[in-house]
Design a protein around this motif. Structure first.
Motif, PDB file in Angstrom:
ATOM      1  N   LEU A   1       0.825  -1.210   0.000  1.00  0.00           N
ATOM      2  CA  LEU A   1       0.000   0.000   0.000  1.00  0.00           C
ATOM      3  C   LEU A   1       0.860   1.261   0.000  1.00  0.00           C
ATOM      4  N   ASP A   2       1.989   1.214   0.708  1.00  0.00           N
ATOM      5  CA  ASP A   2       2.901   2.358   0.705  1.00  0.00           C
ATOM      6  C   ASP A   2       3.422   2.617  -0.707  1.00  0.00           C
ATOM      7  N   ARG A   3       3.754   1.554  -1.427  1.00  0.00           N
ATOM      8  CA  ARG A   3       4.243   1.694  -2.805  1.00  0.00           C
ATOM      9  C   ARG A   3       3.121   2.194  -3.727  1.00  0.00           C
ATOM     10  N   LEU A   4       1.910   1.731  -3.486  1.00  0.00           N
ATOM     11  CA  LEU A   4       0.773   2.193  -4.290  1.00  0.00           C
ATOM     12  C   LEU A   4       0.542   3.693  -4.059  1.00  0.00           C
ATOM     13  N   LEU A   5       0.679   4.143  -2.819  1.00  0.00           N
ATOM     14  CA  LEU A   5       0.560   5.576  -2.522  1.00  0.00           C
ATOM     15  C   LEU A   5       1.663   6.346  -3.236  1.00  0.00           C
ATOM     16  N   GLY A   6       2.866   5.794  -3.257  1.00  0.00           N
ATOM     17  CA  GLY A   6       3.959   6.429  -3.992  1.00  0.00           C
ATOM     18  C   GLY A   6       3.622   6.572  -5.469  1.00  0.00           C
ATOM     19  N   ALA A   7       3.045   5.508  -6.044  1.00  0.00           N
ATOM     20  CA  ALA A   7       2.638   5.568  -7.455  1.00  0.00           C
ATOM     21  C   ALA A   7       1.553   6.631  -7.662  1.00  0.00           C
ATOM     22  N   ALA A   8       0.621   6.739  -6.718  1.00  0.00           N
ATOM     23  CA  ALA A   8      -0.431   7.761  -6.824  1.00  0.00           C
ATOM     24  C   ALA A   8       0.170   9.165  -6.769  1.00  0.00           C
ATOM     25  N   PHE A   9       1.127   9.383  -5.875  1.00  0.00           N
ATOM     26  CA  PHE A   9       1.785  10.696  -5.795  1.00  0.00           C
ATOM     27  C   PHE A   9       2.515  11.025  -7.098  1.00  0.00           C
ATOM     28  N   LEU A  10       3.177  10.024  -7.674  1.00  0.00           N
ATOM     29  CA  LEU A  10       3.875  10.248  -8.938  1.00  0.00           C
ATOM     30  C   LEU A  10       2.884  10.550 -10.066  1.00  0.00           C
ATOM     31  N   ALA A  11       1.737   9.879 -10.060  1.00  0.00           N
ATOM     32  CA  ALA A  11       0.714  10.145 -11.076  1.00  0.00           C
ATOM     33  C   ALA A  11       0.156  11.558 -10.924  1.00  0.00           C
ATOM     34  N   LEU A  12      -0.072  11.988  -9.690  1.00  0.00           N
ATOM     35  CA  LEU A  12      -0.551  13.359  -9.465  1.00  0.00           C
ATOM     36  C   LEU A  12       0.512  14.380  -9.885  1.00  0.00           C
ATOM     37  N   ALA A  13       1.770  14.062  -9.625  1.00  0.00           N
ATOM     38  CA  ALA A  13       2.854  14.950 -10.054  1.00  0.00           C
ATOM     39  C   ALA A  13       2.881  15.053 -11.577  1.00  0.00           C
ATOM     40  N   TRP A  14       2.688  13.921 -12.254  1.00  0.00           N
ATOM     41  CA  TRP A  14       2.638  13.936 -13.716  1.00  0.00           C
ATOM     42  C   TRP A  14       1.480  14.820 -14.197  1.00  0.00           C
ATOM     43  N   GLY A  15       0.333  14.707 -13.530  1.00  0.00           N
ATOM     44  CA  GLY A  15      -0.809  15.548 -13.886  1.00  0.00           C
ATOM     45  C   GLY A  15      -0.484  17.020 -13.731  1.00  0.00           C
ATOM     46  N   SER A  16       0.238  17.370 -12.686  1.00  0.00           N
ATOM     47  CA  SER A  16       0.627  18.769 -12.488  1.00  0.00           C
ATOM     48  C   SER A  16       1.560  19.243 -13.591  1.00  0.00           C
ATOM     49  N   ILE A  17       2.473  18.381 -14.008  1.00  0.00           N
ATOM     50  CA  ILE A  17       3.386  18.741 -15.093  1.00  0.00           C
ATOM     51  C   ILE A  17       2.608  18.932 -16.396  1.00  0.00           C
ATOM     52  N   VAL A  18       1.653  18.037 -16.647  1.00  0.00           N
ATOM     53  CA  VAL A  18       0.813  18.163 -17.848  1.00  0.00           C
ATOM     54  C   VAL A  18       0.027  19.475 -17.799  1.00  0.00           C
ATOM     55  N   ALA A  19      -0.520  19.815 -16.631  1.00  0.00           N
ATOM     56  CA  ALA A  19      -1.289  21.060 -16.498  1.00  0.00           C
ATOM     57  C   ALA A  19      -0.406  22.280 -16.729  1.00  0.00           C
ATOM     58  N   LEU A  20       0.820  22.231 -16.234  1.00  0.00           N
ATOM     59  CA  LEU A  20       1.738  23.352 -16.440  1.00  0.00           C
ATOM     60  C   LEU A  20       2.045  23.564 -17.916  1.00  0.00           C
ATOM     61  N   ARG A  21       2.042  22.491 -18.684  1.00  0.00           N
ATOM     62  CA  ARG A  21       2.374  22.570 -20.109  1.00  0.00           C
ATOM     63  C   ARG A  21       1.132  22.686 -20.996  1.00  0.00           C
ATOM     64  N   ALA A  22      -0.053  22.634 -20.404  1.00  0.00           N
ATOM     65  CA  ALA A  22      -1.302  22.614 -21.171  1.00  0.00           C
ATOM     66  C   ALA A  22      -1.506  23.921 -21.931  1.00  0.00           C
ATOM     67  N   LYS A  23      -2.100  23.789 -23.084  1.00  0.00           N
ATOM     68  CA  LYS A  23      -2.415  24.953 -23.925  1.00  0.00           C
ATOM     69  C   LYS A  23      -3.878  25.367 -23.782  1.00  0.00           C
ATOM     70  N   GLU A  24      -4.725  24.434 -23.314  1.00  0.00           N
ATOM     71  CA  GLU A  24      -6.154  24.711 -23.209  1.00  0.00           C
ATOM     72  C   GLU A  24      -6.623  24.606 -21.763  1.00  0.00           C
ATOM     73  N   ARG A  25      -7.573  25.444 -21.427  1.00  0.00           N
ATOM     74  CA  ARG A  25      -8.120  25.478 -20.067  1.00  0.00           C
ATOM     75  C   ARG A  25      -8.774  24.149 -19.689  1.00  0.00           C
ATOM     76  N   SER A  26      -9.381  23.458 -20.643  1.00  0.00           N
ATOM     77  CA  SER A  26     -10.065  22.200 -20.342  1.00  0.00           C
ATOM     78  C   SER A  26      -9.093  21.143 -19.811  1.00  0.00           C
ATOM     79  N   GLN A  27      -7.866  21.153 -20.295  1.00  0.00           N
ATOM     80  CA  GLN A  27      -6.865  20.215 -19.799  1.00  0.00           C
ATOM     81  C   GLN A  27      -6.498  20.534 -18.352  1.00  0.00           C
ATOM     82  N   VAL A  28      -6.369  21.795 -18.043  1.00  0.00           N
ATOM     83  CA  VAL A  28      -6.043  22.219 -16.687  1.00  0.00           C
ATOM     84  C   VAL A  28      -7.200  21.902 -15.751  1.00  0.00           C
ATOM     85  N   ASP A  29      -8.429  22.140 -16.196  1.00  0.00           N
ATOM     86  CA  ASP A  29      -9.604  21.870 -15.367  1.00  0.00           C
ATOM     87  C   ASP A  29      -9.693  20.400 -14.965  1.00  0.00           C
ATOM     88  N   LEU A  30      -9.393  19.510 -15.877  1.00  0.00           N
ATOM     89  CA  LEU A  30      -9.446  18.082 -15.561  1.00  0.00           C
ATOM     90  C   LEU A  30      -8.430  17.734 -14.480  1.00  0.00           C
TER      91      LEU A  30
END
Length: 123
Positions: A43-72
């Motif tokens: 479960l600790d490793r799964l939480l680590g994977a979730a944190f990494l996935a959320l971090a990836w989402g933040s990176i995608v949002a920072l690079r997003a060109k459209e508001r809809s991508q950021v909203d998601l």
């Protein structure tokens, strides 16, 4: 994108990568260092994977060109932070003897929840 949104996404990405990688790779040693007893390595490793996935989402949002991508990404961040805060609150407000680190994580979840909600509704 506003400065606050950029800062929030950047901070979340850095924290997500740092804590996510440590929880994914060395959960027992990392949790021991911060005074948190490892409960279940899987479960600790799964939480680590979730944190990494959320971090990836933040990176995608920072690079997003459209508001809809950021909203998601904001919606996902809101749901994770709010549910995490509610889950922690259920324990913290009925048993106050948890270590300081648990209270710090709870405070971070509440703070991120407020920032994500503000960022989502500020158009």
């Amino acid at each position: 994108m506003s400065t606050l949104r950029k800062a929030a996404f950047s901070i979340q990405a850095i924290l997500g990568i740092l804590f996510g990688a440590l929880l994914l790779v060395i959960p027992g040693r990392f949790l021991g260092l911060i005074g948190w007893a490892p409960v279940e390595p899987l479960l600790d490793r799964l939480l680590g994977a979730a944190f990494l996935a959320l971090a990836w989402g933040s990176i995608v949002a920072l690079r997003a060109k459209e508001r809809s991508q950021v909203d998601l990404v904001l919606q996902i961040q809101i749901v994770f932070s709010l549910l995490g805060a509610v889950g922690f609150a259920r324990h913290l407000f009925f048993a106050f003897y948890y270590p300081l680190m648990v209270w710090i994580v709870f405070a971070a979840l509440v703070l991120f929840s407020l920032v994500w909600i503000w960022a989502y509704f500020k158009k």
